[in-house]
Motif scaffolding. Sequence first.
Motif, PDB file in Angstrom:
ATOM      1  N   LEU A  65       0.866  -1.170   0.000  1.00 60.84           N
ATOM      2  CA  LEU A  65       0.000   0.000   0.000  1.00 60.84           C
ATOM      3  C   LEU A  65       0.903   1.221   0.000  1.00 60.84           C
ATOM      4  N   ARG A  66       0.579   2.182  -0.846  1.00 59.57           N
ATOM      5  CA  ARG A  66       1.397   3.400  -0.935  1.00 59.57           C
ATOM      6  C   ARG A  66       0.508   4.587  -1.256  1.00 59.57           C
ATOM      7  N   GLY A  67       1.067   5.767  -1.061  1.00 55.59           N
ATOM      8  CA  GLY A  67       0.343   6.980  -1.390  1.00 55.59           C
ATOM      9  C   GLY A  67       0.072   7.078  -2.879  1.00 55.59           C
ATOM     10  N   ILE A  68      -0.956   7.819  -3.214  1.00 51.24           N
ATOM     11  CA  ILE A  68      -1.300   8.042  -4.622  1.00 51.24           C
ATOM     12  C   ILE A  68      -0.349   9.072  -5.201  1.00 51.24           C
ATOM     13  N   GLU A  69       0.139   8.796  -6.400  1.00 52.61           N
ATOM     14  CA  GLU A  69       0.998   9.710  -7.143  1.00 52.61           C
ATOM     15  C   GLU A  69       0.203  10.278  -8.326  1.00 52.61           C
ATOM     16  N   PRO A  70       0.558  11.473  -8.796  1.00 54.02           N
ATOM     17  CA  PRO A  70      -0.164  12.041  -9.934  1.00 54.02           C
ATOM     18  C   PRO A  70      -0.207  11.103 -11.153  1.00 54.02           C
ATOM     19  N   LEU A 117      -5.492  13.935  -4.805  1.00 51.65           N
ATOM     20  CA  LEU A 117      -5.274  12.883  -3.806  1.00 51.65           C
ATOM     21  C   LEU A 117      -3.802  12.775  -3.420  1.00 51.65           C
ATOM     22  N   ALA A 118      -2.911  13.027  -4.386  1.00 45.99           N
ATOM     23  CA  ALA A 118      -1.472  12.916  -4.122  1.00 45.99           C
ATOM     24  C   ALA A 118      -0.993  13.954  -3.117  1.00 45.99           C
ATOM     25  N   PHE A 161      -7.922   8.393   4.676  1.00 49.61           N
ATOM     26  CA  PHE A 161      -6.921   8.445   3.622  1.00 49.61           C
ATOM     27  C   PHE A 161      -7.271   7.433   2.540  1.00 49.61           C
ATOM     28  N   THR A 162      -6.658   7.598   1.376  1.00 51.12           N
ATOM     29  CA  THR A 162      -6.792   6.649   0.270  1.00 51.12           C
ATOM     30  C   THR A 162      -5.394   6.256  -0.173  1.00 51.12           C
ATOM     31  N   LEU A 163      -5.183   4.958  -0.365  1.00 42.60           N
ATOM     32  CA  LEU A 163      -3.886   4.433  -0.776  1.00 42.60           C
ATOM     33  C   LEU A 163      -4.033   3.581  -2.034  1.00 42.60           C
TER      34      LEU A 163
END
Length: 186
Positions: free
Chosen positions: A12-17, A53-54, A63-65
């Motif tokens: 699971l990771r953060g959203i990137e553009p 989101l990023a 949060f959203t991952l």
Amino acid sequence: MASFWTGERVRLRGIEPDDWTALMRIEADEERLGDLVRPPRSAEGHRARAKELAVAASDGDCFTLVVETLDTGQPVGVVGSHHADARAGWFEYGISLGAEHRRKGYATEAATLLLRYMFAERRFHKCQARVFAHNQASLALHRGLGFVEEGRLREHVFFDGGHHDVVMLGLLADEFSPPHPGRTAS
């Protein structure tokens, strides 16, 4: 020790553009599989949403991952926590995977990682999930994680020309811990 956010199959990771194309595919799959129908969003709209989101600030509870496979590094879905009430000790979560990535264990592992964080690190007592009654695969996923049906909102949503039930599911922290123990240091 491996990252807290890494399982055997997914990370699971953060959203990137740059995740906008994956988010666009997931949204399209949701509609094709009988979930909510929304007006189409432009590619630029998906780019803007991914960028939003990023850079969104997380309070640790909502949060959203991105769900990313370990073997290919490909984004296959999203998972997130929503509507958290820290005082009462409950939160609601959701998960969505692209159609071609379902039934491979990714959703179970991603949900387990998120639930472990919310129960063990954020000290929540209860997780709630809402599932469309016709979505048997999602109901089976949640029951396999230990969720219990707590109620049904009859004809609660309208899409695809008709009203549909929403099943309310709940999982208490002590129901989650025994079948899904935390990692031990290696």
